[in-house]
Motif scaffolding. Structure first.
Motif, PDB file in Angstrom:
ATOM      1  N   ALA A 101      -4.991  -9.779  -4.709  1.00 29.68           N
ATOM      2  CA  ALA A 101      -3.547  -9.676  -4.905  1.00 29.68           C
ATOM      3  C   ALA A 101      -2.835 -10.402  -3.772  1.00 29.68           C
ATOM      4  N   GLN A 102      -1.731 -11.058  -4.091  1.00 24.81           N
ATOM      5  CA  GLN A 102      -0.847 -11.623  -3.085  1.00 24.81           C
ATOM      6  C   GLN A 102       0.370 -10.717  -2.972  1.00 24.81           C
ATOM      7  N   VAL A 103       0.531 -10.118  -1.819  1.00 23.87           N
ATOM      8  CA  VAL A 103       1.583  -9.132  -1.621  1.00 23.87           C
ATOM      9  C   VAL A 103       2.779  -9.805  -0.949  1.00 23.87           C
ATOM     10  N   GLU A 104       3.910  -9.795  -1.631  1.00 19.59           N
ATOM     11  CA  GLU A 104       5.141 -10.355  -1.089  1.00 19.59           C
ATOM     12  C   GLU A 104       5.965  -9.223  -0.487  1.00 19.59           C
ATOM     13  N   ASP A 108      -0.981   0.102  -2.525  1.00 21.39           N
ATOM     14  CA  ASP A 108       0.194   0.563  -3.254  1.00 21.39           C
ATOM     15  C   ASP A 108       1.148  -0.632  -3.328  1.00 21.39           C
ATOM     16  N   ASN A 109       1.031  -1.394  -4.388  1.00 27.79           N
ATOM     17  CA  ASN A 109       1.810  -2.621  -4.496  1.00 27.79           C
ATOM     18  C   ASN A 109       3.272  -2.344  -4.802  1.00 27.79           C
ATOM     19  N   THR A 110       3.577  -1.127  -5.270  1.00 19.51           N
ATOM     20  CA  THR A 110       4.967  -0.765  -5.543  1.00 19.51           C
ATOM     21  C   THR A 110       5.752  -0.644  -4.253  1.00 19.51           C
ATOM     22  N   ARG A 111       5.152   0.019  -3.268  1.00 19.60           N
ATOM     23  CA  ARG A 111       5.852   0.258  -1.991  1.00 19.60           C
ATOM     24  C   ARG A 111       5.338  -0.641  -0.868  1.00 19.60           C
ATOM     25  N   LYS A 112       4.419  -1.571  -1.217  1.00 21.41           N
ATOM     26  CA  LYS A 112       3.904  -2.543  -0.252  1.00 21.41           C
ATOM     27  C   LYS A 112       3.264  -1.825   0.951  1.00 21.41           C
ATOM     28  N   GLN A 113       2.299  -0.966   0.639  1.00 23.65           N
ATOM     29  CA  GLN A 113       1.581  -0.225   1.674  1.00 23.65           C
ATOM     30  C   GLN A 113       0.090  -0.225   1.349  1.00 23.65           C
ATOM     31  N   LEU A 114      -0.723  -0.121   2.384  1.00 22.95           N
ATOM     32  CA  LEU A 114      -2.164   0.014   2.213  1.00 22.95           C
ATOM     33  C   LEU A 114      -2.587   1.377   2.752  1.00 22.95           C
ATOM     34  N   PHE A 115      -3.182   2.197   1.892  1.00 22.81           N
ATOM     35  CA  PHE A 115      -3.728   3.494   2.290  1.00 22.81           C
ATOM     36  C   PHE A 115      -5.236   3.346   2.484  1.00 22.81           C
ATOM     37  N   PHE A 116      -5.780   4.025   3.477  1.00 24.94           N
ATOM     38  CA  PHE A 116      -7.237   4.050   3.641  1.00 24.94           C
ATOM     39  C   PHE A 116      -7.611   5.321   4.385  1.00 24.94           C
ATOM     40  N   GLY A 117      -8.842   5.754   4.219  1.00 28.03           N
ATOM     41  CA  GLY A 117      -9.284   6.962   4.921  1.00 28.03           C
ATOM     42  C   GLY A 117     -10.546   7.547   4.327  1.00 28.03           C
ATOM     43  N   LEU A 162       2.922  -3.038   4.796  1.00 25.90           N
ATOM     44  CA  LEU A 162       2.655  -4.475   4.771  1.00 25.90           C
ATOM     45  C   LEU A 162       3.964  -5.239   4.826  1.00 25.90           C
ATOM     46  N   GLY A 163       4.048  -6.165   5.753  1.00 29.15           N
ATOM     47  CA  GLY A 163       5.267  -6.953   5.893  1.00 29.15           C
ATOM     48  C   GLY A 163       5.132  -7.925   7.036  1.00 29.15           C
ATOM     49  N   LYS A 164       6.225  -8.622   7.326  1.00 28.39           N
ATOM     50  CA  LYS A 164       6.169  -9.677   8.342  1.00 28.39           C
ATOM     51  C   LYS A 164       5.991  -9.130   9.751  1.00 28.39           C
ATOM     52  N   GLU A 165       6.309  -7.820   9.955  1.00 28.90           N
ATOM     53  CA  GLU A 165       6.147  -7.226  11.281  1.00 28.90           C
ATOM     54  C   GLU A 165       4.727  -6.738  11.522  1.00 28.90           C
ATOM     55  N   THR A 166       3.863  -6.904  10.535  1.00 27.24           N
ATOM     56  CA  THR A 166       2.488  -6.447  10.660  1.00 27.24           C
ATOM     57  C   THR A 166       1.633  -7.513  11.330  1.00 27.24           C
TER      58      THR A 166
END
Length: 615
Positions: free
Chosen positions: A37-40, A136-145, A191-195
């Motif tokens: 996936a490409q996440v914008e 979570d492509n809706t909220r642009k987040q990656l969950f892991f654990g 996920l975003g430009k500040e990451t």
């Protein structure tokens, strides 16, 4: 069970590579799948790739991974067993159900936006082992654990040279320095430009980390958070509320008043039996038929079998649950240890007579392996191992108590030469763990999980080479921590009485999630088998944690009358259960660490300690 891999990059898609993909396929030999996936987000584009390999153990058919939602673009790599989701016992493909619940929690429902907390609540409601990575492509987040007990492996690797981060069930040490994701909660990476991808540092113990990367954490057991009051993304100074709901239950530290007797009729013995039956039902019933299974070897479940109390009780209760047409394999591992053999050479011959066996029995497992150089060809280093002796003894007791079941005792004999051949692979699998104790424990689990040895279905029958087709391995791990089975528990009681014993037990319970279960998962899953831990069922753990000390141990007491069995006070509730189930000899068996029972500890002559780094 699955092997999972995910990578996030600001450049191109990253994939596991041939060596790492091979390791992942060993874990999941039935299927391999990939998704990208490409996440914008925030005017930047991230390349996110996923790889999953599958060992099909749930449902009536193979369910491919990764899971992809075409509407939202969300993706899940799932390595777990959700025995229950909330109060619902789930029998079908749990991965699909978990994915649907997470996507629903993260997307807009009836005009109300989902949230990170909603996704966390789905995961917090799961009973069972798991590790995962969820986009979570809706909220642009990656969950892991990982689950609250850390029963499945998940590692991460900072790839600063590639401006990327990767996650995997197992490491390829040549790709970088891998770290273990802690089992203390669920992590969320916005996920975003500040990451600043490529410099991941997980927060500990606070919810947010502002030092390198804005990774947030939801700790297990925290339920007092109102998700409607949590802005998204998280504010820099937002603090997690105090944990008023310990994820494993509130530890009972009451001290007995007067003399308390634990007997076979005590309610805790009955309740333990009930909890173990329910735990085993989830883990051994409805298992798909392994590939190539025939009527001669009709076995779907094997037990990692030292002959000790914990594993034998599991085998005995499994007998009550499985149809009589299902066979049960008992895997017993023993090693040729040069240091022990050297010591035996200097022991009077009369003390070693019980260990004499034919050369054929010694070499049948690995005909090409020669005995250790200065040892008589008649002396078997395997049959003299403590776990082999207790294993055969408990095997005989199972044959006597459960004569209508086909039991197979698999004697896994590992010559020293064979250990050396596999050393590099085992060291790679346990990475990032790197001590001699890690290695000695891993050796035993690695060769036991391979399931190849010399089999017998009765103590007087002939010996035949055999590899178990079972894909499910039962382990007794967890009983010592819950019921006071270690020598240090007795030492704590002798030094400081019940307060000292309770402190030691509470310490063990609190660090269950920090144990080396991730390491063990990597080692055993290498053979395409899944280890399951009935004593670490969440409901059983919470019950045991809340149990008063006099209902699980017998320290400071004696039998209430002459008719009561005289057994060791450690794990007395479990010993009494074994006694009630007819396993009278097993009820009295002493605790022995796997590395000493199988003789993988200190294989080299010298002063190496368990805490020494692997050379």
């Amino acid at each position: 069970m699955c092997g999972i891999y995910a990578a996030i990059s600001r450049r191109d898609f990253i994939f596991p590579g041939q060596d790492l993909e091979h390791l992942l396929c060993n874990r999941g030999p039935d299927h391999i799948g990939q998704a990208q996936a490409q996440v914008e987000s925030d005017g930047t584009t991230l390349a996110v790739s996923f790889t999953s390999t599958v060992l099909a153990l749930r449902g009536g058919h193979l369910t491919p991974q990764p899971f992809v939602d075409p509407q939202s673009g969300s993706i899940l790599c799932w390595n777990g067993e959700a025995w229950k989701i909330g109060q619902e016992t789930f029998v079908g493909n749990d991965g699909q159900k978990v994915f649907e619940s997470m996507v629903k929690a993260s997307t807009t429902q009836n005009g109300v936006a989902g949230s990170s907390h909603c996704v966390f609540e789905v995961l917090n409601s799961i009973c069972g082992p798991f590790a995962f990575v969820f986009l979570d492509n809706t909220r642009k987040q990656l969950f892991f654990g990982r689950d609250r007990l850390g029963r499945r492996s998940l590692l991460y690797n900072n790839m600063e040279h590639a401006n990327a981060i990767e996650f995997s069930s197992v490491a390829d040490p040549t790709r970088g320095l891998w770290n273990e994701v802690e089992a203390d909660g669920i992590y969320v990476l916005p996920l975003g430009k500040e990451t600043p991808i490529g410099r991941l540092q997980l927060p500990d113990p606070s919810l947010t980390s502002t030092s390198i990367l804005p990774v947030h954490k939801y700790s297990w057991g925290v339920k007092s958070v109102d998700s409607g009051h949590i802005p998204q993304p998280f504010p820099e100074q937002w603090e997690e509320p105090p944990n008023k709901n310990p994820p494993l239950g509130m530890f009972n530290k009451n001290i007995p008043k007067g003399t308390q007797f634990l007997t076979p009729q005590s309610s805790s013995v009955k309740h333990l039996h009930d909890y173990l039956r329910e735990s085993l039902k989830d883990r051994i019933l409805n298992i798909p038929i392994p590939p190539g299974l025939d009527s001669v070897h009709n076995v779907r479940v094997a037990v990692l079998f030292s002959g000790g109390l914990d594993c034998t009780v599991l085998a005995r209760i499994a007998h009550d649950l499985l149809p009589l047409g299902d066979h049960i394999d008992l895997i017993n591992v023993a090693f040729e240890n040069p240091r022990v053999i050297h010591a035996m050479q200097n022991t009077p011959k009369s003390k070693n007579q019980a260990s004499l066996h034919t050369q054929n029995r010694y070499t049948l497992n690995f005909p090409e392996a020669r005995p250790f150089e200065r040892v008589s060809s008649l002396l078997s280093p395997f049959e003299s191992c403590p776990d082999r002796e207790t294993g055969r003894k408990a095997f005989q007791e199972l044959l006597n108590v459960c004569p209508n079941r086909v039991w197979r005792f698999i004697a896994v004999n590992v010559p020293y030469a064979e250990t050396l051949v596999h050393r590099t692979r085992v060291v790679s699998l346990i990475h990032p763990h790197n001590t001699e104790m890690d290695l000695s424990i891993a050796y035993a689990l690695y060769f036991a999980a391979r399931g190849t040895g010399i089999v017998s279905s009765g103590v007087d029958e002939g010996l035949t080479p055999y590899t178990t087709p079972a894909r499910i391995l039962l382990s007794g791990l967890g009983a010592d921590e819950l019921f006071g089975g270690y020598t240090r528990h007795a030492t704590a009681f002798n030094r400081k009485g019940f307060p000292g014993l309770l402190d030691e037990l509470e310490l063990d319970v609190n660090r269950l999630g920090k144990r080396n279960l991730g390491r063990d998962d990597r080692v055993m899953s290498h053979w395409g088998r899944e280890a399951r831990f009935p004593y670490l069922d969440e409901e059983l753990v919470k019950w045991a944690v809340g149990l008063p000390i006099w209902e699980k141990c017998g320290f400071g007491t004696a039998p209430s009358n002459e008719q009561e069995p005289h057994i060791d006070p450690s794990k007395k509730v479990l010993r009494l259960l074994a006694y009630k189930l007819g396993m009278l000899s097993v009820a009295r068996e002493k605790k022995r660490a796997i590395q000493f029972g199988a003789r993988t500890a200190k294989m080299e002559i010298g002063t190496t300690k368990g805490t020494s780094l692997i050379s």
